[in-house]
Design a protein around this motif. Sequence first.
Motif, PDB file in Angstrom:
ATOM      1  N   GLY A  16       0.825  -1.201   0.000  1.00  9.75           N
ATOM      2  CA  GLY A  16       0.000   0.000   0.000  1.00  9.75           C
ATOM      3  C   GLY A  16       0.858   1.249   0.000  1.00  9.75           C
ATOM      4  N   ASN A  17       0.472   2.181  -0.852  1.00 14.73           N
ATOM      5  CA  ASN A  17       1.250   3.409  -0.976  1.00 14.73           C
ATOM      6  C   ASN A  17       1.081   4.303   0.248  1.00 14.73           C
ATOM      7  N   HIS A  18      -0.094   4.302   0.866  1.00 16.08           N
ATOM      8  CA  HIS A  18      -0.308   5.151   2.025  1.00 16.08           C
ATOM      9  C   HIS A  18       0.329   4.573   3.298  1.00 16.08           C
ATOM     10  N   HIS A  19       0.881   3.368   3.218  1.00 20.48           N
ATOM     11  CA  HIS A  19       1.592   2.753   4.343  1.00 20.48           C
ATOM     12  C   HIS A  19       3.108   2.926   4.223  1.00 20.48           C
ATOM     13  N   ARG A  20       3.571   3.530   3.138  1.00 18.95           N
ATOM     14  CA  ARG A  20       5.007   3.596   2.878  1.00 18.95           C
ATOM     15  C   ARG A  20       5.767   4.329   3.991  1.00 18.95           C
ATOM     16  N   PHE A  38      -1.274   3.448  11.891  1.00 17.92           N
ATOM     17  CA  PHE A  38      -1.349   4.337  13.041  1.00 17.92           C
ATOM     18  C   PHE A  38      -0.359   3.884  14.108  1.00 17.92           C
ATOM     19  N   ILE A  39      -0.089   4.793  15.037  1.00 20.00           N
ATOM     20  CA  ILE A  39       0.777   4.501  16.176  1.00 20.00           C
ATOM     21  C   ILE A  39      -0.061   4.654  17.433  1.00 20.00           C
ATOM     22  N   ASP A  41      -2.312   9.212  13.949  1.00 20.81           N
ATOM     23  CA  ASP A  41      -2.617   8.792  12.583  1.00 20.81           C
ATOM     24  C   ASP A  41      -1.421   9.083  11.690  1.00 20.81           C
ATOM     25  N   VAL A  42      -0.878   8.060  11.034  1.00 23.78           N
ATOM     26  CA  VAL A  42       0.277   8.240  10.164  1.00 23.78           C
ATOM     27  C   VAL A  42      -0.068   7.870   8.718  1.00 23.78           C
ATOM     28  N   ARG A  58       8.222   9.392   6.423  1.00 21.96           N
ATOM     29  CA  ARG A  58       8.948   8.991   7.636  1.00 21.96           C
ATOM     30  C   ARG A  58       9.376  10.204   8.448  1.00 21.96           C
ATOM     31  N   THR A  59       9.836  11.260   7.794  1.00 23.88           N
ATOM     32  CA  THR A  59      10.275  12.454   8.521  1.00 23.88           C
ATOM     33  C   THR A  59       9.101  13.176   9.168  1.00 23.88           C
ATOM     34  N   GLU A  60       7.945  13.195   8.501  1.00 27.27           N
ATOM     35  CA  GLU A  60       6.755  13.810   9.097  1.00 27.27           C
ATOM     36  C   GLU A  60       6.323  13.047  10.349  1.00 27.27           C
ATOM     37  N   ILE A  61       6.397  11.729  10.291  1.00 20.63           N
ATOM     38  CA  ILE A  61       6.038  10.908  11.452  1.00 20.63           C
ATOM     39  C   ILE A  61       7.012  11.174  12.603  1.00 20.63           C
TER      40      ILE A  61
END
Length: 169
Positions: free
Chosen positions: A39-43, A76-77, A90-91, A96-99
Amino acid sequence: MPFMKGKFPLRRTLKYLESSNLVLKERVKIFALHYNIIGNHHRGAKEFAYWNIPQIQFKNPDVQVITFKNMTPTPFIRMFCEDGEDILVDVDSKSRTEITDHIKKIICKTDETLAKEALERQSLNNPGNFGWGCDRQCLCEIPGQVPCPGVVPLPKAMRGKYKYGEVFD
């Protein structure tokens, strides 16, 4: 170097693990990351798990870190705190940097707090320290140590130029 063998040895180096600034507050007890491999939104969550989870585990040894793969439609975390608080982050479709930035802002210790704790760890009251600004000026002040050679001369056997009573030049 045997530890440099493997799929991605960079993540196993001490320098890489210490380079993270993701130090969670003491109240966080469980850190759970939920994501799918496809999934692209899980990258972003997948990259976060690959690159940052080892750093989080290294910097937070008292926190249980769990990853759940392929069990959720959206990434999500979830963090569980000791006071019963449940924090959801919500991630979905984040990099990765935004998270990393978001988690640092929400639940990580600030840079000032980390600097203050580092100063406290460098306590000058350690009895093993001696010299200017410490409790003892010289190591000879500790009972059981060899006295200063300026006060009491060392035995000839303990000096480098004597061996068996002979003088070596």
